[in-house]
Motif scaffolding. Structure first.
Motif, PDB file in Angstrom:
ATOM      1  N   SER A   1       0.837  -1.199   0.000  1.00  0.00           N
ATOM      2  CA  SER A   1       0.000   0.000   0.000  1.00  0.00           C
ATOM      3  C   SER A   1       0.874   1.251   0.000  1.00  0.00           C
ATOM      4  O   SER A   1       2.001   1.250   0.518  1.00  0.00           O
ATOM      5  CB  SER A   1      -0.962  -0.007   1.194  1.00  0.00           C
ATOM      6  OG  SER A   1      -0.298   0.474   2.329  1.00  0.00           O
TER       7      SER A   1
ATOM      8  N   GLN B   1      -3.807  -6.334  -1.761  1.00  0.00           N
ATOM      9  CA  GLN B   1      -4.414  -5.356  -0.850  1.00  0.00           C
ATOM     10  C   GLN B   1      -5.774  -5.802  -0.333  1.00  0.00           C
ATOM     11  O   GLN B   1      -6.178  -5.425   0.759  1.00  0.00           O
ATOM     12  CB  GLN B   1      -4.543  -3.991  -1.535  1.00  0.00           C
ATOM     13  CG  GLN B   1      -3.227  -3.245  -1.619  1.00  0.00           C
ATOM     14  CD  GLN B   1      -2.481  -3.251  -0.303  1.00  0.00           C
ATOM     15  OE1 GLN B   1      -2.945  -2.681   0.685  1.00  0.00           O
ATOM     16  NE2 GLN B   1      -1.347  -3.918  -0.257  1.00  0.00           N
ATOM     17  N   ASP B   2      -6.495  -6.598  -1.127  1.00  0.00           N
ATOM     18  CA  ASP B   2      -7.788  -7.101  -0.663  1.00  0.00           C
ATOM     19  C   ASP B   2      -7.619  -7.888   0.628  1.00  0.00           C
ATOM     20  O   ASP B   2      -8.449  -7.811   1.532  1.00  0.00           O
ATOM     21  CB  ASP B   2      -8.416  -8.034  -1.710  1.00  0.00           C
ATOM     22  CG  ASP B   2      -9.247  -7.243  -2.699  1.00  0.00           C
ATOM     23  OD1 ASP B   2      -9.472  -6.044  -2.438  1.00  0.00           O
ATOM     24  OD2 ASP B   2      -9.655  -7.826  -3.715  1.00  0.00           O
TER      25      ASP B   2
ATOM     26  N   SER C   1      -8.489  -5.964   8.026  1.00  0.00           N
ATOM     27  CA  SER C   1      -8.919  -4.790   8.789  1.00  0.00           C
ATOM     28  C   SER C   1     -10.383  -4.918   9.179  1.00  0.00           C
ATOM     29  O   SER C   1     -10.768  -4.599  10.310  1.00  0.00           O
ATOM     30  CB  SER C   1      -8.747  -3.507   7.960  1.00  0.00           C
ATOM     31  OG  SER C   1      -7.393  -3.290   7.723  1.00  0.00           O
ATOM     32  N   GLU C   2     -11.206  -5.404   8.257  1.00  0.00           N
ATOM     33  CA  GLU C   2     -12.643  -5.535   8.544  1.00  0.00           C
ATOM     34  C   GLU C   2     -12.897  -6.576   9.630  1.00  0.00           C
ATOM     35  O   GLU C   2     -13.658  -6.344  10.563  1.00  0.00           O
ATOM     36  CB  GLU C   2     -13.404  -5.921   7.280  1.00  0.00           C
ATOM     37  CG  GLU C   2     -13.528  -4.753   6.342  1.00  0.00           C
ATOM     38  CD  GLU C   2     -14.883  -4.722   5.663  1.00  0.00           C
ATOM     39  OE1 GLU C   2     -15.892  -5.015   6.332  1.00  0.00           O
ATOM     40  OE2 GLU C   2     -14.905  -4.435   4.462  1.00  0.00           O
TER      41      GLU C   2
ATOM     42  N   SER D   1       2.268  -5.303   3.664  1.00  0.00           N
ATOM     43  CA  SER D   1       1.418  -4.245   4.231  1.00  0.00           C
ATOM     44  C   SER D   1       0.671  -4.679   5.481  1.00  0.00           C
ATOM     45  O   SER D   1       0.184  -3.841   6.236  1.00  0.00           O
ATOM     46  CB  SER D   1       0.353  -3.804   3.216  1.00  0.00           C
ATOM     47  OG  SER D   1       0.939  -3.232   2.087  1.00  0.00           O
TER      48      SER D   1
ATOM     49  N   ASN E   1      -7.412  -5.517   3.402  1.00  0.00           N
ATOM     50  CA  ASN E   1      -8.723  -4.923   3.703  1.00  0.00           C
ATOM     51  C   ASN E   1      -9.608  -5.905   4.462  1.00  0.00           C
ATOM     52  O   ASN E   1     -10.299  -5.523   5.416  1.00  0.00           O
ATOM     53  CB  ASN E   1      -9.437  -4.497   2.404  1.00  0.00           C
ATOM     54  CG  ASN E   1      -8.675  -3.397   1.689  1.00  0.00           C
ATOM     55  OD1 ASN E   1      -7.897  -2.682   2.311  1.00  0.00           O
ATOM     56  ND2 ASN E   1      -8.876  -3.278   0.384  1.00  0.00           N
TER      57      ASN E   1
ATOM     58  N   VAL F   1      -0.591  -1.946   8.286  1.00  0.00           N
ATOM     59  CA  VAL F   1      -1.946  -1.424   8.104  1.00  0.00           C
ATOM     60  C   VAL F   1      -2.877  -1.900   9.218  1.00  0.00           C
ATOM     61  O   VAL F   1      -3.662  -1.127   9.759  1.00  0.00           O
ATOM     62  CB  VAL F   1      -2.516  -1.816   6.713  1.00  0.00           C
ATOM     63  CG1 VAL F   1      -3.973  -1.403   6.587  1.00  0.00           C
ATOM     64  CG2 VAL F   1      -1.691  -1.186   5.601  1.00  0.00           C
ATOM     65  N   THR F   2      -2.793  -3.186   9.576  1.00  0.00           N
ATOM     66  CA  THR F   2      -3.764  -3.735  10.532  1.00  0.00           C
ATOM     67  C   THR F   2      -3.213  -3.776  11.959  1.00  0.00           C
ATOM     68  O   THR F   2      -3.984  -3.922  12.907  1.00  0.00           O
ATOM     69  CB  THR F   2      -4.179  -5.179  10.169  1.00  0.00           C
ATOM     70  OG1 THR F   2      -3.041  -6.040  10.347  1.00  0.00           O
ATOM     71  CG2 THR F   2      -4.653  -5.275   8.726  1.00  0.00           C
TER      72      THR F   2
END
Ligand code: GDP
Length: 297
Positions: free
Chosen positions: A44, A228-229, A235-236, A262, A232, A266-267
């Protein structure tokens, strides 16, 4: 698993280490290429930007030691930063399986490799840690998925909870916990239902199971090929149910590696294991240092 990234970085660093003295401009140019390589690997943008900034700060602030060339030093800084971004500031712990029976909740989307990973981890705990393991599938919507876990259980010599038709996921979770206590199991895996997309029904069910099961670990299984999915999705899930770590599957494929790079940044959640194939032994604990070494070749 990081072939194209390795190749790109290899090219940049070859040029860098071949040059004797380096100007600041050489370093900046090289790092710009590193940034492009990271982005092409689907890392990312904020992570790639921060990565380069940190390496640049180190490179400009450091005295060159005599034993290595300036180029080698930049490569070392990139290696250190790769390790840091992969692992975060603290290395991931081993699975928490003390106080038996310890419940491990497996969550993730359908097709991510969740059931396969559950069986692989069960086999590891049985063979490497000598643990008595119980498997339970909570996928009440897909009888085939329940059967699949039972079949894998037989294959790896690990017990699975008998399938009772008509139970809800929460009822199965309760029965699994009771069975684990009565049967003297060390670890019980709850393989939750996966759906094709994240939706409220899925999250509500996982939350209800989590509340009943009080897991020691909640491991999210995500497909490493989805870049990246995958981040994501993590994170969700973390926002909705809280995860203690991630297992990245299909890292044997030719993914670009961005998910691995990432994920932690990110998370904030550590990658605990990577799946490296369909076979039951094809799983490894995630070791940032080794992966960083592999990326740099
Ligand atoms: P689930 O729907 O999330 O439970 O997914 P499954 O465990 O059924 O896995 C879906 C497919 O992915 C199966 O064919 C698995 O063999 C395969 N699979 C799972 N993990 C890996 C992995 O690490 N590498 C590869 N190449 N295939 C995997």
């Amino acid at each position: 698993m990081f072939e194209s990234l390795s190749e790109r970085l290899g090219g940049v660093f070859d040029r860098l280490t071949r040059a004797g003295a380096l100007s600041e401009e050489d370093v900046i140019t090289a790092l710009r290429e590193v940034r492009v390589a990271l982005l092409e690997a689907d890392v990312s943008l904020p992570v790639a930007r921060d990565f380069i900034k940190r390496v640049q700060e180190k490179a400009t602030g450091s005295a060159v030691t005599k034993s290595i060339t300036p180029g080698q030093m930049v490569v070392k800084f990139v290696h250190d930063e790769l390790t840091r971004v992969l692992a975060g500031d603290e290395p991931p712990e081993a699975l928490k399986i003390d106080n038996p029976p310890a419940t491990i909740l497996m969550v993730g989307l359908q097709g991510s490799g969740k059931t396969t990973t559950t069986a692989k981890l069960a086999k590891r705990l049985k063979e490497k840690n000598g643990k008595k393991v119980l498997l339970a599938s909570l996928d009440t919507q897909r009888p085939a998925a329940m059967e699949q876990l039972a079949i894998l259980g037989v294959q790896i010599g690990v017990d699975s909870l008998p399938i009772v038709k008509g139970e809800t996921a929460v009822q199965i979770a309760k029965r699994a916990k009771t069975q684990a206590s009565l049967g003297g199991y060390d670890v019980v895996f709850l393989d939750t239902a996966g759906r094709l997309h994240i939706d409220e029904v899925l999250m509500d069910e996982v939350q209800a199971v989590r509340d009943i099961a009080q897991p020691r670990e909640t491991l999210l299984v995500v497909d490493g090929l989805t870049g990246q999915d995958a981040v994501n999705v993590a994170s969700e899930f973390d926002g909705k149910v809280g995860i203690s770590g991630v297992v990245l599957t299909r890292m044997d494929g030719d993914g670009r590696g961005g998910a691995a790079l990432s994920m932690r940044a990110v998370t904030g959640k550590p990658i605990r294991f990577v799946g490296l194939g369909e076979k039951m032994d094809a799983i490894e604990p995630f070791e940032a240092e080794r992966v960083a070494g592999r990326i740099l070749g």
